[in-house]
Design a protein around this motif. Structure first.
Motif, PDB file in Angstrom:
ATOM      1  N   GLU A 135       0.835  -1.202   0.000  1.00 53.25           N
ATOM      2  CA  GLU A 135       0.000   0.000   0.000  1.00 53.25           C
ATOM      3  C   GLU A 135       0.873   1.257   0.000  1.00 53.25           C
ATOM      4  OE1 GLU A 135      -3.545   1.679  -0.545  1.00 53.25           O
ATOM      5  OE2 GLU A 135      -3.294  -0.479  -0.227  1.00 53.25           O
ATOM      6  N   TRP A 170      -3.742  -7.690  -2.539  1.00 51.92           N
ATOM      7  CA  TRP A 170      -3.285  -6.433  -3.145  1.00 51.92           C
ATOM      8  C   TRP A 170      -2.886  -6.587  -4.617  1.00 51.92           C
ATOM      9  CZ3 TRP A 170      -0.342  -8.944   0.704  1.00 51.92           C
ATOM     10  CH2 TRP A 170       0.761  -9.644   0.231  1.00 51.92           C
ATOM     11  N   ARG A 173      -4.792  -4.509  -7.505  1.00 52.66           N
ATOM     12  CA  ARG A 173      -4.580  -3.061  -7.453  1.00 52.66           C
ATOM     13  C   ARG A 173      -3.150  -2.695  -7.845  1.00 52.66           C
ATOM     14  NH1 ARG A 173      -4.820  -1.283  -2.380  1.00 52.66           N
ATOM     15  NH2 ARG A 173      -5.038   0.878  -3.066  1.00 52.66           N
TER      16      ARG A 173
END
Length: 270
Positions: A135, A170, A173
């Protein structure tokens, strides 16, 4: 704000429920019900979720989970300064670094990409779990793009996690962000390849990678609702046109009938 009767507050995460045990029972239930509404609405109606978060915040501002929920509701509503303040408060209360990436993204939202990059290089990043580090990488790449540094953004996203064939929460993304950066840099063939890889990993439809891929392939979509609306309008127009024609025909027949009556009358008089 109104809360449906079926919302009891028992729906919240057990860790949050445990935090609320420090409050009187009735107050804890009220806070929990508002937090449930925040979770329910944050994606589809961020402003409503924000409203419920403010109620919870007024009731229990000293509970870290409440501050965190208020932060995410403000973040979803693009109130980045307020979100950052709430995330900082939650972090002070808990001492953990889980919120570090979203705090950096708030800095981006406030027009401070340089600050976000500083946070991406801070020691706190090494304390994040794998999901948090990915992230943080996404936020850093976004900050690079904010500053017009497309090539640097692409390099930032290149990582073992991107190259891995295993699918993690994740993955979609990360691949999507990489494809989007490649496309922005004019590398369309590579972008198409990575949008396709994002589609493969996007099992819950968290991105619009399939639409982006279709656009690159020249596929055009027709909105079924728009199409049905157009058909209805066409049908209405046809009906109106038919009615107008019938009315015109009726008006044309009326004088002819009158003329016939007049001719008959003249013959009778003769």
């Amino acid at each position: 704000m109104p809360i449906p009767q079926e919302v009891t507050g028992e729906e919240i995460d057990k860790d949050v429920r445990q935090e609320l045990q420090s409050l009187p029972k009735t107050l804890a239930e009220d806070v929990a019900r508002n937090l449930v509404m925040v979770a329910r609405l944050i994606d589809e109606d961020p402003e409503a979720a924000y409203g419920y978060s403010r109620v919870a915040l007024r009731l229990a501002s000293r509970v870290a989970a409440v501050r965190e929920a208020a932060g995410f509701a403000a973040y979803a509503s693009q109130k980045y300064s307020e979100a950052l303040a709430e995330f900082r408060a939650a972090r002070r209360m808990t001492g953990n670094v889980e919120l570090w990436p979203v705090m950096a993204d708030c800095e981006r939202g406030l027009g401070r990409p340089e600050k976000a990059l500083d946070m991406a290089g801070a020691p706190e990043v090494h304390k994040l779990d794998k999901a948090g580090q990915v992230e943080m990488r996404l936020v850093a790449a976004g900050a690079r793009r904010d500053m017009g540094q497309l090539d640097a953004a692409i390099v930032t996203l290149q990582s073992p996690e991107l190259a891995s064939h295993s699918v993690q929460p994740w993955t979609a993304r990360l691949r999507y962000a990489y494809a989007d950066a490649l496309l922005a840099a004019g590398r369309e063939a590579e972008a198409r390849e990575w949008f396709a890889k994002a589609v493969e990993a996007d099992r819950d439809g968290s991105t619009d990678a399939s639409d982006r891929l279709a656009e690159l392939d020249g596929v055009e979509f027709t909105d079924a609702l728009d199409e049905s609306g157009a058909d209805a309008e066409s049908a209405d127009a046809s009906r109106e046109s038919g009615a107008a024609e019938d009315e015109a025909a009726g008006e044309a027949e009326a004088p002819a009938a009158d003329e016939g009556k007049d001719e008959g009358k003249d013959k009778d008089e003769d």
